[in-house]
Design an enzyme around this catalytic site. Structure first.
Site, mmCIF file in Angstrom:
data_model
loop_
_atom_site.group_PDB
_atom_site.id
_atom_site.type_symbol
_atom_site.label_atom_id
_atom_site.label_comp_id
_atom_site.label_asym_id
_atom_site.label_seq_id
_atom_site.Cartn_x
_atom_site.Cartn_y
_atom_site.Cartn_z
ATOM 1 N N SER B 327 0.802 -1.222 0.000
ATOM 2 C CA SER B 327 0.000 0.000 0.000
ATOM 3 C C SER B 327 0.834 1.272 0.000
ATOM 4 O O SER B 327 0.314 2.349 -0.297
ATOM 5 C CB SER B 327 -0.920 0.008 1.210
ATOM 6 N N HIS B 370 -15.324 0.164 2.129
ATOM 7 C CA HIS B 370 -15.141 1.442 2.794
ATOM 8 C C HIS B 370 -16.224 2.450 2.445
ATOM 9 O O HIS B 370 -16.210 3.572 2.907
ATOM 10 C CB HIS B 370 -13.777 2.042 2.397
ATOM 11 N N CYS B 383 -7.836 2.024 1.470
ATOM 12 C CA CYS B 383 -8.827 1.323 0.652
ATOM 13 C C CYS B 383 -8.171 0.862 -0.647
ATOM 14 O O CYS B 383 -7.517 1.633 -1.341
ATOM 15 C CB CYS B 383 -10.006 2.248 0.350
#
Lengths: 379, 640
Positions: B327, B370, B383
């Site tokens: 991420s 989300h 997300c």
């Protein structure tokens, strides 16, 4: 005795004898020895006491002995020749039992104050004895086989004893000097021709025997021959000495590197730089001019001896003088050939220049005999 | 014998003839000798003179003093210390065996060492010193000196040994030296003669290896006169060599020590960059090892565990490691999208927990989804679907290109060994290297830093520094050479829209400081020192299973990148914990701790930590203080 009858009344007596000494020869010998002192001083790195000083002392003693011997009538020496020869044979036998070992060979008898090298003495006594023999032998018998065999035995006996030490160099010198004396005495050409032929045959046989079970020389001796023939085959072993010696000598050039500037000899590239290889140092430091000068001094010594011998009407005196001169010649000829790579490395010093007690004293004693012959010659 | 006059004349005549003949032959021979002498001394003099010089003069090398290495504050990281060895000269020793026996009572000499020494002594020239014992203690040297009369031919000698006073802290920065190997020589076209000196050391890895040319210096030479046996008679001339250059690195020994200690027990990597100039102030890879063990050869007892450990202590994970950035890569996908103007920062995407693409379902890490997320929310809560969506709109080529502008996929020129270039995949790359064409799923995976995407912690730190400053920060490890400051490379404007960058930073701020941010628990409380960052979890396997239920090797890598202070970025940091689980739990706390340490240049006050953490930090700090500090050896040395 013809000699006594004909000469005794001409013999100078007392102090006058000193004037009859062969002074040019003495000066030559002193010059050669002086060169030696200089070189010994140099190879010791500028140190007098290492080699030069003892050598000078010996020369002093030797010079006095030479003159003393020279003043003794020559007939006394002739009468002593047999005894002298006998004593040296005994001494050679004695070194077998009591000899001190040096450089892997038995050579010396340590007398405490002096290390006697009987093989050095033998070189002279052999010549003395042979001269006396031919003085005694009727001329017409000279070349008769039996009378040729006898001197051969006289020569071979000490030669074999010296070989046992083992000292190949001295043995060869004894053979050469003895043979030379026989030649001077008038032994027929044919004998020498056949000996040379036999020698050539023997050498061929020796080479042929290599590698067979009846091999005549030891392996290391063969290797030495190989090395002599091709020094580069063993550049760090035995050939090393020859190669290094040639380098040092060659790098001297015309005028040399200068006194005490011989880098090669200084730096221990040369083994035994103060004895067998001292000529290399001379040639390196004083160049071709220095080398040729010493050679000239040597040549003059020979010339003076030959002249003295030819002028002398006495057979013993002439043969003795020529024999000693021949011995002297063989010394420096072999030594110089060796350091110039013309002969295998055998332990033969440069006469009167190399450091060494016995050699110098014995040589000066021998020249004492030459002096005696010179002083007491019929005039 | 009575002879008549005529007979006597005949005898004398013959004798004279033969005497003159023989004398003539002798003179002839002497002429031959003279000719030979002339040939050697005149005709061949030049050749022999040349040979004589070769014989006489020997050129010996004087090994140069190796340059020393310091940290940014002058703390010594690599030094040369005198080392003592005991040598013996055979020709002075007399009875070698007897002397060895006596020596064995004074210094530790095993029977094997004694036998080796004896063999060596017999092998070498009598005047050459043979090393009997190396690296002996001062006590042993004193003992030998005191007993010198009983130990003829034995003497202590001073040499020089490389020592790394900071030990394992700097194995992955400074590296180490080792004996020159045949491989080292083969690798060089024209090896420096000094490399052939027995026992000569050269740098083997990291700074020691990469800056070898600077550190080694140039050997001096001395001309010595040697004799036939090689004994040096005197020195003729001497040309001093050039000492190696002293290097000052950008790293801080204090910070590095803290970080290494903080990483204890982890298989992890931390890079901290100075946002001003790209200086690498900490470069830590854990576990580490003690480079001093390698000096003079490492024993297999010491080496085997290092080789076999699954935590790979010999690998410099900061630059050699290449991990899916997870991420932490989302900023790149986002930057690509907003720089292209394809999506605005405030546009929202609906995350139902997955995205259906071409009949295949791509999940968000949060199965429940989300809901509506914009850029800030998507980063803050990490997300995935938001980025799948952006990626589909932007395409892989633009994403990879953006990543490269931020220094990913770029081999940063650092003075470290094996700097990995990572991978920012493109369609062409896949076709060439995998023989397959790019599929949309690859783009989706790449958008969240998975799939083919690979980056080293160093690259992630550079990326973060560039995000924080908007400038093309390039990492720098060597601060000065012999006191001469090295140029700062890079630092020019990245050419990004400043508004977009600001938006990105603000989102990263939210990740750490928003109550709903993934790294909220690892925030910095101190005002003016607030940290912004991004968590990452890089999947090691594809199936989604609870990390605690799989073996260590299969757990996710935990990642965290950050910069601080948010308002005026000073440091950028990347943390990787191999198989550590989630970035928020395993990596972010480390980042917070090390960043605080860096920002305060020492131990930060407890107030800088969130209240919930203070008790733990207190315990942790006391534990860290217990980590044995390395001796500081900076005094007595001119600071570069």
């Amino acid at each position: 005795m013809s000699y006594l009858e004909s000469t005794v009344k001409h013999v100078p007596s007392g102090f006058r004898k000193i004037l009859y000494l062969n002074w040019p020869l003495i000066l030559l010998l002193a010059a050669v020895s002086g060169t030696g002192f200089l070189m010994l001083y140099s190879v010791a790195g500028g140190n007098l006491s290492t080699w030069a000083e003892p050598q000078m002392k010996r020369f002093g003693v030797g010079l006095a002995l030479m003159i003393a011997v020279g003043l003794v009538p020559i007939w006394m020496w002739r009468n002593l020749a047999g005894v002298a020869y006998g004593v040296s044979i005994m001494l050679l036998i004695a070194v077998e039992f009591f000899g001190a070992t040096g450089m892997g060979a038995q050579r010396w008898i340590d007398l405490g104050f002096f290390r006697l090298q009987p093989s050095e003495l033998t070189k002279i006594t052999l010549v003395m004895f042979l001269a006396a023999y031919y003085d005694w032998l009727p001329a017409k018998k000279t070349s008769r086989p039996l009378w040729v065999l006898l001197p051969i035995l006289i020569i071979v006996l000490p030669t074999l004893l010296v070989l046992r030490q083992p000292d190949l160099g001295t043995a060869i010198l004894l053979l050469a000097a003895g043979g030379g004396l026989m030649f001077l005495a008038g032994v027929h050409w044919a004998y020498f021709a056949s000996v040379i032929a036999a020698g050539a045959g023997l050498i061929a046989a020796v080479f042929q025997s290599r590698g067979t079970e009846w091999q005549l020389l030891k392996d290391y001796q063969f290797r030495r021959i190989d090395t002599f023939l091709d020094p580069s085959s063993d550049p760090l072993g035995a050939g090393y000495h020859i190669t290094q010696s040639k380098i040092a000598l060659g790098s001297g050039g015309w005028t040399g590197r200068g006194f005490m500037q011989g880098t090669q000899s200084r730096l221990n590239f040369l083994p035994e730089k103060h004895t067998d290889f001292i000529f290399t140092t001379l040639a390196e430091e004083f160049g071709f001019i220095g080398g040729i000068s010493l050679l000239t001094l040597y040549a003059l010594v020979i010339v003076f001896c030959v002249v003295s011998a030819v002028m002398n009407r006495d057979r013993f005196s002439s043969l003795l003088t020529l024999g000693i001169a021949l011995n002297f010649f063989l010394f420096f000829a072999v030594n110089m050939s060796m350091v110039m790579g013309l002969a295998p490395v055998v332990g033969v010093p440069l006469p009167l220049v190399s450091y060494g007690g016995s050699a110098m004293l014995v040589l000066l004693l021998a020249f004492g005999l030459v002096q005696s012959a010179h002083v007491h010659r019929p005039r | 014998m009575r002879r008549s006059r005529a007979e006597k004349e005949a005898i004398h005549g013959k004798l004279s003839r033969r005497a003159i003949l023989l004398g003539g032959a002798q003179l002839l021979f002497m002429g031959g000798l003279a000719a030979r002498m002339r040939y050697l001394q005149v005709d061949q003099a030049d050749q022999f003179r040349l040979l004589a010089e070769e014989n006489r003069i020997n050129i010996r090398l004087i090994p140069p003093k190796r340059g020393e290495i310091f940290d940014r504050n002058g703390v010594q990281l690599a030094q040369n210390v005198p080392s003592y060895r005991i040598v013996m000269v055979r020709e002075d020793a007399g009875d070698v065996e007897d002397v060895l026996d006596r020596l064995a009572t004074l210094i530790d000499l095993t029977p094997e060492e004694r036998a080796d020494a004896l063999a060596e002594i017999k092998r070498s020239a009598p005047f050459l010193p043979v090393t009997i014992a190396e690296d002996v203690s001062w006590d042993a040297v004193s003992a030998v000196s005191v007993n010198a009369p009983a130990l003829p031919g034995v003497s202590p000698e001073v040499g020089s040994t490389r020592v790394y006073p900071r030990g394992s802290d700097f194995a992955h920065v400074v590296g180490r030296v080792g004996r020159v190997s045949q491989k080292d020589l083969d690798a060089l076209e024209d090896p420096d003669a000094v490399l052939r000196i027995p026992r000569f050391n050269i740098g083997k890895i990291n700074v020691e290896a990469r800056e070898e040319d600077l550190l080694r210096g140039a050997a001096g030479t001395k001309q010595v006169e040697v004799n036939a046996t090689g004994r040096v008679m005197r020195e003729l001339s001497r040309r001093e060599g050039q000492s190696g250059a002293d290097l000052q690195l950008t790293v801080s020994a204090k910070l590095q020590n803290y970080v290494q200690a903080r990483l204890e027990g982890e298989s992890a990597a931390v890079v901290i960059l100075d946002c001003e100039n790209g200086d690498v102030v900490a470069n830590c890879s854990a576990p580490s090892y003690d480079p001093n063990l390698f000096i003079g050869g490492i024993s297999s007892k010491d080496y085997d565990p290092l080789l076999q450990s699954k935590y790979r202590p010999l690998v410099n994970k900061t630059v050699q490691g290449a991990y899916p950035p997870g991420s932490t890569f989302k900023m790149m996908t986002a930057m690509a999208a907003i720089e292209e103007g394809i999506v605005g920062p405030d546009e929202t995407v609906y995350c139902p927990g997955h995205l259906e693409i071409g009949g295949r379902r791509f999940h968000c890490w949060k199965r429940a989804g989300h809901g509506w997320v914009d850029l800030e929310t998507s980063l803050k809560r990490s997300c995935d679907v938001y980025y799948y969506d952006l990626a589909l709109k932007v395409g892989i080529e633009k994403i990879s290109a953006m990543a490269r502008r931020f220094g990913l996929g770029e081999r940063h020129d650092l003075a470290l060994s094996s700097v990995n270039s990572g991978l920012t995949p493109t369609k062409d790359w896949k076709l060439q290297n995998r023989g397959e064409s790019w599929v949309i799923g690859d783009t989706v995976n790449a958008s969240i830093g998975q799939g083919f995407m690979l980056a080293s912690p160093m690259q992630l730190a550079v990326m973060t520094a560039r995000l924080a400053t908007g400038r093309a920060i390039a990492p720098r490890l060597v601060k000065s050479v012999n006191g001469v400051e090295q140029p700062i490379l890079g630092g020019g404007p990245l050419g990004m829209n400043e508004n977009n960058l600001r938006k990105m930073r603000k989102s990263m701020y939210a990740v750490v400081n928003d109550r709903r941010g993934t790294a909220y628990r690892s925030r910095i409380i101190a005002d003016g020192l607030r940290m912004a960052g991004k968590t990452g979890t890089s999947q090691v396997r594809s199936a989604v299973v609870n990390n605690n239920e799989v073996p260590w090797e299969q757990r996710d890598h935990a990642l965290f990148v950050s910069f601080a202070p948010y308002d005026n970025p000073r440091y950028a940091c990347a943390v990787l914990v191999e198989h550590g689980g989630g970035g928020s739990t395993a990596a972010a706390p480390i980042a917070r701790d090390v960043m605080l340490q860096a920002l305060y240049d020492g131990e930060p006050p407890l107030e800088a930590y969130p209240t919930a953490d203070r008790a733990r930090i207190k315990i942790q700090q006391s534990r860290l203080r217990d980590v044995k500090p390395q001796a500081r050896i900076a005094k007595g040395k001119d600071q570069a």
